[in-house]
Motif scaffolding. Structure first.
Motif, PDB file in Angstrom:
ATOM      1  N   ALA A 190     -12.011   6.812 -18.130  1.00 44.91           N
ATOM      2  CA  ALA A 190     -11.362   6.133 -17.014  1.00 44.91           C
ATOM      3  C   ALA A 190     -11.636   6.784 -15.674  1.00 44.91           C
ATOM      4  O   ALA A 190     -11.469   6.145 -14.634  1.00 44.91           O
ATOM      5  N   ILE A 191     -12.057   8.043 -15.662  1.00 43.40           N
ATOM      6  CA  ILE A 191     -12.344   8.717 -14.394  1.00 43.40           C
ATOM      7  C   ILE A 191     -13.523   9.655 -14.599  1.00 43.40           C
ATOM      8  O   ILE A 191     -13.548  10.441 -15.553  1.00 43.40           O
ATOM      9  N   ILE A 192     -14.517   9.541 -13.741  1.00 49.07           N
ATOM     10  CA  ILE A 192     -15.671  10.429 -13.784  1.00 49.07           C
ATOM     11  C   ILE A 192     -15.924  10.934 -12.369  1.00 49.07           C
ATOM     12  O   ILE A 192     -15.565  10.279 -11.382  1.00 49.07           O
ATOM     13  N   GLY A 193     -16.493  12.115 -12.269  1.00 47.74           N
ATOM     14  CA  GLY A 193     -16.676  12.718 -10.961  1.00 47.74           C
ATOM     15  C   GLY A 193     -18.061  13.299 -10.783  1.00 47.74           C
ATOM     16  O   GLY A 193     -18.756  13.628 -11.759  1.00 47.74           O
ATOM     17  N   LEU A 194     -18.462  13.421  -9.543  1.00 46.28           N
ATOM     18  CA  LEU A 194     -19.776  13.949  -9.205  1.00 46.28           C
ATOM     19  C   LEU A 194     -19.651  14.836  -7.965  1.00 46.28           C
ATOM     20  O   LEU A 194     -19.019  14.447  -6.977  1.00 46.28           O
ATOM     21  N   ARG A 195     -20.232  16.008  -8.045  1.00 43.94           N
ATOM     22  CA  ARG A 195     -20.274  16.934  -6.930  1.00 43.94           C
ATOM     23  C   ARG A 195     -21.641  16.867  -6.264  1.00 43.94           C
ATOM     24  O   ARG A 195     -22.653  16.939  -6.951  1.00 43.94           O
ATOM     25  N   SER A 196     -21.667  16.691  -4.952  1.00 43.08           N
ATOM     26  CA  SER A 196     -22.929  16.567  -4.217  1.00 43.08           C
ATOM     27  C   SER A 196     -23.224  17.856  -3.469  1.00 43.08           C
ATOM     28  O   SER A 196     -22.813  18.047  -2.327  1.00 43.08           O
ATOM     29  N   GLY A 197     -23.918  18.752  -4.134  1.00 41.83           N
ATOM     30  CA  GLY A 197     -24.336  19.991  -3.502  1.00 41.83           C
ATOM     31  C   GLY A 197     -23.237  21.024  -3.381  1.00 41.83           C
ATOM     32  O   GLY A 197     -22.052  20.735  -3.550  1.00 41.83           O
ATOM     33  N   GLY A 198     -23.644  22.244  -3.104  1.00 41.73           N
ATOM     34  CA  GLY A 198     -22.682  23.325  -2.897  1.00 41.73           C
ATOM     35  C   GLY A 198     -22.448  23.561  -1.423  1.00 41.73           C
ATOM     36  O   GLY A 198     -22.202  22.634  -0.670  1.00 41.73           O
ATOM     37  N   LEU A 199     -22.535  24.811  -1.012  1.00 40.42           N
ATOM     38  CA  LEU A 199     -22.433  25.170   0.398  1.00 40.42           C
ATOM     39  C   LEU A 199     -23.648  26.005   0.772  1.00 40.42           C
ATOM     40  O   LEU A 199     -24.047  26.880  -0.007  1.00 40.42           O
ATOM     41  N   PRO A 200     -24.284  25.780   1.900  1.00 34.84           N
ATOM     42  CA  PRO A 200     -23.966  24.790   2.936  1.00 34.84           C
ATOM     43  C   PRO A 200     -24.020  23.353   2.417  1.00 34.84           C
ATOM     44  O   PRO A 200     -24.602  23.095   1.367  1.00 34.84           O
ATOM     45  N   ILE A 201     -23.432  22.429   3.185  1.00 33.14           N
ATOM     46  CA  ILE A 201     -23.293  21.044   2.764  1.00 33.14           C
ATOM     47  C   ILE A 201     -24.651  20.393   2.575  1.00 33.14           C
ATOM     48  O   ILE A 201     -25.575  20.613   3.364  1.00 33.14           O
ATOM     49  N   ALA A 202     -24.762  19.584   1.544  1.00 30.98           N
ATOM     50  CA  ALA A 202     -26.012  18.884   1.246  1.00 30.98           C
ATOM     51  C   ALA A 202     -26.314  17.836   2.310  1.00 30.98           C
ATOM     52  O   ALA A 202     -25.429  17.396   3.055  1.00 30.98           O
ATOM     53  N   HIS A 203     -27.580  17.417   2.359  1.00 32.65           N
ATOM     54  CA  HIS A 203     -27.993  16.379   3.297  1.00 32.65           C
ATOM     55  C   HIS A 203     -27.307  15.065   2.945  1.00 32.65           C
ATOM     56  O   HIS A 203     -26.987  14.802   1.781  1.00 32.65           O
ATOM     57  N   ARG A 204     -27.077  14.218   3.936  1.00 32.60           N
ATOM     58  CA  ARG A 204     -26.363  12.946   3.707  1.00 32.60           C
ATOM     59  C   ARG A 204     -27.109  12.029   2.757  1.00 32.60           C
ATOM     60  O   ARG A 204     -26.501  11.175   2.098  1.00 32.60           O
ATOM     61  N   LYS A 205     -28.441  12.184   2.656  1.00 31.08           N
ATOM     62  CA  LYS A 205     -29.205  11.384   1.691  1.00 31.08           C
ATOM     63  C   LYS A 205     -28.797  11.749   0.270  1.00 31.08           C
ATOM     64  O   LYS A 205     -28.654  10.872  -0.590  1.00 31.08           O
ATOM     65  N   LYS A 206     -28.623  13.038   0.014  1.00 27.40           N
ATOM     66  CA  LYS A 206     -28.177  13.506  -1.294  1.00 27.40           C
ATOM     67  C   LYS A 206     -26.790  12.940  -1.618  1.00 27.40           C
ATOM     68  O   LYS A 206     -26.537  12.486  -2.737  1.00 27.40           O
TER      69      LYS A 206
END
Length: 350
Positions: A190-206
């Motif tokens: 019912a719920i799945i999650g995704l992390r987009s990059g660590g730090l520094p923040i990933a590019h907006r395309k990612k």
């Protein structure tokens, strides 16, 4: 991934989160009707936040505003008895357990924050911050939570449909957090999650491409549920929705997705909050706790609804209406999901 596959429209998903190209295909009134309908039908259920949560975070705010070198020690001393004394109240056992649970989470969060050294990888950040908090604040008795580089099972089943069993199995859409309802007849993710990059923040395309991956996984969960309950009433099926979470930097967002009609899915943002990036801003975790409390209540409602849909589907056998060619062709009023685009053959050099 091809150019068109980078758009959610390729996957039959209406993206209601941004003013994208898909919006230009609708009139202003039609788009407003779609968004208003989504906001009404797909939402986080507002849960009752006990007063003790407010008392606790007020105390945390006082601690962080003081010139204190050891904030962790001060929060450790923030016992239920101290809250009772400062607020002139008497806490129940359940309220004391809430205080202990939040306090342990904030202490862990603060220690992780204190030891933060840049750059930090995606998985390390996820396990130290968003996943750690999510696992602590959601109900473990009702939800089986898995974290790490894992695949969505519904997505894996969809990808392997029609393939020969002697061929190597395809893995499902990648996710970093997966919550499966323990009391669901269908073991619904019912719920799945995704992390987009660590730090520094990933590019907006990612960030954008990860949101597409998350949306496709959510779509596959709905598809798997519709297919398993293809003889249930269409109205009940189309009231089903699932949740997704995505985080990047210190931003944490919650999404919802439903299948409103055959080959038409809607993705919308249900909430957005920020995690504290300094010890002085720990009190803003109250917003994250409130959202997770709403998510917990929503997941319970999703579990009850999907079990009722499965019950209706089973009654089709009792009523001798198993052979329903219309439903079989439409795969339970869902339609045929778009497949991943085939890779183009490499150019042949003469």
């Amino acid at each position: 991934m091809g150019f068109f596959a980078r758009s959610l429209a390729y996957w039959n998903i209406l993206d209601l989160t941004e003013d994208g190209l898909i919006r230009s295909f609708f009139s202003k009134n039609d788009w407003q009707e779609i968004t208003e309908s989504f906001e009404k039908e797909v939402t986080l259920i507002e849960s009752d936040i006990p007063d003790v949560v407010t008392y606790f975070f007020n105390e945390v705010e006082k601690i962080t505003k003081q010139e204190n070198e050891n904030i962790v020690r001060e929060i450790e001393n923030l016992s239920p008895e101290l809250i009772e004394k400062n607020n002139h109240v008497e806490l129940t056992k359940e309220e004391k357990d809430i205080v202990d649970n939040i306090r342990r989470a904030i202490i862990t969060y603060t220690e992780n924050l204190k030891g933060l050294e840049l750059p930090i990888s995606e998985s390390d950040f996820d396990n130290d911050f968003p996943n750690m908090l999510t696992k602590r604040f959601l109900e473990k008795r009702d939800l089986k939570m898995d974290v790490g580089e894992i695949a969505c099972w519904a997505s894996s089943r969809r990808r392997n449909e029609g393939r020969l069993i002697v061929l190597r199995a395809r893995i499902g859409q990648k996710c970093d957090f997966r919550g499966t309802l323990k009391n669901s007849v269908n073991s619904l993710e019912a719920i799945i999650g995704l992390r987009s990059g660590g730090l520094p923040i990933a590019h907006r395309k990612k960030i954008f491409e990860d949101r597409i991956d998350l949306s496709v996984a959510m779509r596959d969960v709905l598809y798997d549920f519709f297919k398993s309950n293809s003889h249930a009433p269409g109205d009940d099926l189309h009231r089903t929705y699932v949740l997704g979470i995505q985080s990047w930097g210190w931003v944490h967002e919650t999404y919802g997705m439903d299948c409103k009609a055959t080959n038409v899915l809607r993705l919308g943002r249900l909430s957005q909050t920020r995690l504290p990036n300094t010890q002085k801003s720990l009190a803003i975790l109250e917003g994250f706790y409130a959202i997770m409390s709403d998510v917990k209540a929503t997941l319970k409602a999703i579990c009850d609804h999907t079990n009722n849909v499965s019950l209706s589907n089973s009654r089709a056998h009792r009523d001798r209406k198993r052979k329903n060619s219309a439903h079989d062709k439409q795969l339970g009023s869902f339609g045929i999901p778009s497949a991943s685009p085939k890779k183009k053959n490499k150019l042949q050099i003469a």
